[in-house]
Design a protein around this motif. Sequence first.
Motif, PDB file in Angstrom:
ATOM      1  N   ALA A  47      -3.134   6.967  -5.463  1.00 29.64           N
ATOM      2  CA  ALA A  47      -3.058   5.515  -5.350  1.00 29.64           C
ATOM      3  C   ALA A  47      -3.477   4.811  -6.637  1.00 29.64           C
ATOM      4  CB  ALA A  47      -3.933   5.037  -4.188  1.00 29.64           C
TER       5      ALA A  47
ATOM      6  N   MET B 198       1.520   1.786  -2.165  1.00 34.58           N
ATOM      7  CA  MET B 198       0.702   2.088  -3.334  1.00 34.58           C
ATOM      8  C   MET B 198       0.571   3.599  -3.498  1.00 34.58           C
ATOM      9  SD  MET B 198      -3.167   0.786  -4.267  1.00 34.58           S
ATOM     10  CE  MET B 198      -3.889   1.396  -2.726  1.00 34.58           C
TER      11      MET B 198
ATOM     12  N   GLY C  25       4.460  -4.419  -7.097  1.00 32.95           N
ATOM     13  CA  GLY C  25       4.734  -3.060  -6.677  1.00 32.95           C
ATOM     14  C   GLY C  25       6.023  -2.509  -7.258  1.00 32.95           C
TER      15      GLY C  25
ATOM     16  N   GLN D  41      -0.280   4.176 -10.391  1.00 33.91           N
ATOM     17  CA  GLN D  41       0.534   3.028 -10.817  1.00 33.91           C
ATOM     18  C   GLN D  41      -0.314   1.988 -11.546  1.00 33.91           C
ATOM     19  OE1 GLN D  41       0.661  -0.322  -9.400  1.00 33.91           O
ATOM     20  NE2 GLN D  41       0.086  -0.153  -7.247  1.00 33.91           N
ATOM     21  N   HIS D  42      -1.589   1.856 -11.183  1.00 33.77           N
ATOM     22  CA  HIS D  42      -2.473   0.902 -11.868  1.00 33.77           C
ATOM     23  C   HIS D  42      -2.766   1.366 -13.299  1.00 33.77           C
ATOM     24  CE1 HIS D  42      -2.976  -1.148  -8.068  1.00 33.77           C
ATOM     25  NE2 HIS D  42      -3.370  -0.025  -7.497  1.00 33.77           N
TER      26      HIS D  42
ATOM     27  N   TYR E  57       4.283  -5.711  -1.006  1.00 32.99           N
ATOM     28  CA  TYR E  57       3.932  -4.823  -2.124  1.00 32.99           C
ATOM     29  C   TYR E  57       4.694  -5.213  -3.393  1.00 32.99           C
ATOM     30  CZ  TYR E  57       2.952  -0.544  -4.720  1.00 32.99           C
ATOM     31  OH  TYR E  57       2.549   0.343  -5.682  1.00 32.99           O
TER      32      TYR E  57
ATOM     33  N   ASP F 109      -1.833  -0.087   2.715  1.00 34.47           N
ATOM     34  CA  ASP F 109      -1.016  -0.156   1.500  1.00 34.47           C
ATOM     35  C   ASP F 109      -0.307   1.172   1.227  1.00 34.47           C
ATOM     36  OD1 ASP F 109       0.140  -1.166  -0.775  1.00 34.47           O
ATOM     37  OD2 ASP F 109      -1.727  -1.826  -1.712  1.00 34.47           O
TER      38      ASP F 109
END
Length: 413
Positions: free
Chosen positions: A214, A102, A26, A217-218, A21, A99
């Motif tokens: 999830a 995430m 990550g 963070q993106h 990650y 994941d």
Amino acid sequence: MMEKVLTRNFEKPGSHTLKVYEAGGGYEALRKVLASWTPEQVAAEVKKSNLRGRGGAGFPTGLKWGFVPKDSPKEKYLCVNADEGEPGTFKDRIILERDPHMLLEGAILASYAIGAGKAYIYIRGEFALGGERMETAVSEAYARNYLGPNILGSGFGLDVAVHYGAGAYICGEETALLESIEGKKGWPRVRPPFPAVAGLFRRPTVINNVETLANVQHIINQGAEWFASLGTETSGGTKLFCISGRVNRPGLYELALGTPLRRMIEQEAGGVIGGKRIKGVIPGGASCPVLTEKEIDVPMDFDSLARAGSMLGSGAVIVLDEETSMVETLLNLERFFARESCGQCTPCREGTRWFVQVLTRIANGKGTDSDPGLLLDIADHMAGRTVCPLGDAAAGPVKSFVTKYIQEFLPIS
């Protein structure tokens, strides 16, 4: 080709580990936020991204976070809803298994945004592998100072606990989930007060779905505008769609919100087995009204499906072919709802069992001309008359199946 967001790590060996990650960027969003962002900036960025809840309701995430009173002296909580029980849905389980970091980073960012010092990840008890990997991820995050009293020296602290449910569908309803964490029977609460004001242990609480968090963070890493551009005008981002039923390639697909349903079935899932005709499609999970073959030229987003008379729900697409018995299919769904009704509300407790009784009679060839009307009458006396939406979830499929395929519910003359 559309950029993968949530599934970008899924096929990497060891994708569930902290090492993999971090190698893919990550916890960079967490470092970025704790170095220079205020909680208000995080919430504003998520609000601007048009991220809507992926658990079924589709409520704007940033707006939901904003309901938590900022001046409350009470401790605040974040609860992660990983009690995935909707028939046909398996996206959250795969995130936990493939994941988990995430999800965990998204939960930390959300906790920072709302001022929560404690987060609970409520996992369906049957998710043995997902639960094990989530617990390991939490331990790894503590060891790297991504969790604890002073995360990365920022002064912000967060503790995370993994809590297992016992497999009750009703505990996917957010207030029943809160009751379960508190050690009580999983019965939904009467609202108001709402969880944002009086949630877990009667303190301000936000409950978010696994897939929802999830995405966070993106959004932080690549910006709200980028995320919003991936979806529709009112629904940002991609969506995990669980396609099952009578298709050649059932599975989990990450697609842009607004992707046409027919294209999903024919191109992504390889069409119907044996080249048979589509008879109907449940577009968002067992609780969503069915669409006929003539209705599936619809974009798969919250607003378009609402206009089509159904719901995006959890994004569980169940394809029914020309040989499918709609009576047997509906009976199977209503058996599930009857078994999972918590029994708190009389219309749901009794109505779901009446559905099963009447549908069983029809399936056994003993139905009457009045049975379709009886089913619709029961549905009318359930919808909107219960503490939580399970009554509506059971009534919706009955209304759509019976009205759209009424000939199958009438006795053979």
